[in-house]
Motif scaffolding. Sequence first.
Motif, mmCIF file in Angstrom:
data_model
loop_
_atom_site.group_PDB
_atom_site.id
_atom_site.type_symbol
_atom_site.label_atom_id
_atom_site.label_comp_id
_atom_site.label_asym_id
_atom_site.label_seq_id
_atom_site.Cartn_x
_atom_site.Cartn_y
_atom_site.Cartn_z
ATOM 1 N N GLU A 279 0.862 -1.177 0.000
ATOM 2 C CA GLU A 279 0.000 0.000 0.000
ATOM 3 C C GLU A 279 0.898 1.226 0.000
ATOM 4 O O GLU A 279 1.706 1.408 0.909
ATOM 5 N N LEU A 280 0.795 2.037 -1.047
ATOM 6 C CA LEU A 280 1.580 3.253 -1.180
ATOM 7 C C LEU A 280 0.716 4.420 -0.708
ATOM 8 O O LEU A 280 -0.332 4.695 -1.294
ATOM 9 N N PHE A 281 1.143 5.071 0.348
ATOM 10 C CA PHE A 281 0.417 6.209 0.904
ATOM 11 C C PHE A 281 1.114 7.487 0.482
ATOM 12 O O PHE A 281 2.334 7.600 0.585
ATOM 13 N N ARG A 282 0.324 8.439 0.038
ATOM 14 C CA ARG A 282 0.843 9.764 -0.296
ATOM 15 C C ARG A 282 -0.005 10.785 0.441
ATOM 16 O O ARG A 282 -1.219 10.853 0.246
ATOM 17 N N LEU A 283 0.628 11.533 1.321
ATOM 18 C CA LEU A 283 -0.047 12.589 2.078
ATOM 19 C C LEU A 283 0.170 13.896 1.336
ATOM 20 O O LEU A 283 1.309 14.290 1.077
ATOM 21 N N LEU A 284 -0.930 14.547 1.004
ATOM 22 C CA LEU A 284 -0.881 15.766 0.190
ATOM 23 C C LEU A 284 -1.588 16.900 0.915
ATOM 24 O O LEU A 284 -2.721 16.724 1.383
ATOM 25 N N PRO A 285 -0.965 18.076 1.001
ATOM 26 C CA PRO A 285 -1.642 19.198 1.642
ATOM 27 C C PRO A 285 -2.692 19.795 0.699
ATOM 28 O O PRO A 285 -2.496 19.852 -0.508
ATOM 29 N N ASP A 286 -3.815 20.238 1.283
ATOM 30 C CA ASP A 286 -4.798 20.935 0.456
ATOM 31 C C ASP A 286 -4.669 22.440 0.691
ATOM 32 O O ASP A 286 -3.766 22.894 1.393
ATOM 33 N N ASP A 287 -5.564 23.222 0.120
ATOM 34 C CA ASP A 287 -5.471 24.681 0.211
ATOM 35 C C ASP A 287 -5.763 25.221 1.606
ATOM 36 O O ASP A 287 -5.442 26.374 1.899
ATOM 37 N N THR A 288 -6.342 24.395 2.485
ATOM 38 C CA THR A 288 -6.678 24.850 3.837
ATOM 39 C C THR A 288 -5.596 24.487 4.848
ATOM 40 O O THR A 288 -5.740 24.768 6.028
ATOM 41 N N GLY A 289 -4.535 23.815 4.384
ATOM 42 C CA GLY A 289 -3.486 23.398 5.305
ATOM 43 C C GLY A 289 -3.738 22.019 5.898
ATOM 44 O O GLY A 289 -2.936 21.528 6.677
ATOM 45 N N GLN A 290 -4.837 21.388 5.516
ATOM 46 C CA GLN A 290 -5.128 20.025 5.965
ATOM 47 C C GLN A 290 -4.451 19.030 5.023
ATOM 48 O O GLN A 290 -4.118 19.360 3.885
ATOM 49 N N TRP A 291 -4.275 17.828 5.510
ATOM 50 C CA TRP A 291 -3.653 16.786 4.699
ATOM 51 C C TRP A 291 -4.733 15.834 4.184
ATOM 52 O O TRP A 291 -5.644 15.464 4.904
#
Length: 120
Positions: free
Chosen positions: A59-71
């Motif tokens: 399982e490849l996990f990628r954590l990406l920030p959104d425009d609100t600063g949440q992941w």
Amino acid sequence: MRRVLHPGGLLLVTTRPYDELRRDRPASTAPQTAEHGGRRSVIFQLWQWHEDGERYDLELFRLLPDDTGQWRVAVRRSTSWALTRGQLSAFATEAGLAGIRWEQPADTGFFQPVLIARAP
């Protein structure tokens, strides 16, 4: 391996160091960070080994920030064969390749072992 090489063609195969990984059966990879378009992301893998020790579910996990600063999390899944250097060398031999040898990261500067062989 052989059918796509012209006579005298060079085969290069890189692979994870599965001889050691099959012995140790790690459950994950270390997190890594990357930056795309000025935004950083975090990537890591979880591994669940099959009983045969030759395959694992990844399982490849990628954590990406959104425009609100949440992941937000994106996940990709696959199953991989953990083929050893001996197994890959045997496949190359069975395919009729010649001059089969392995080069290690310490010698090449590349981060994975490299199988090198030639079509006759």
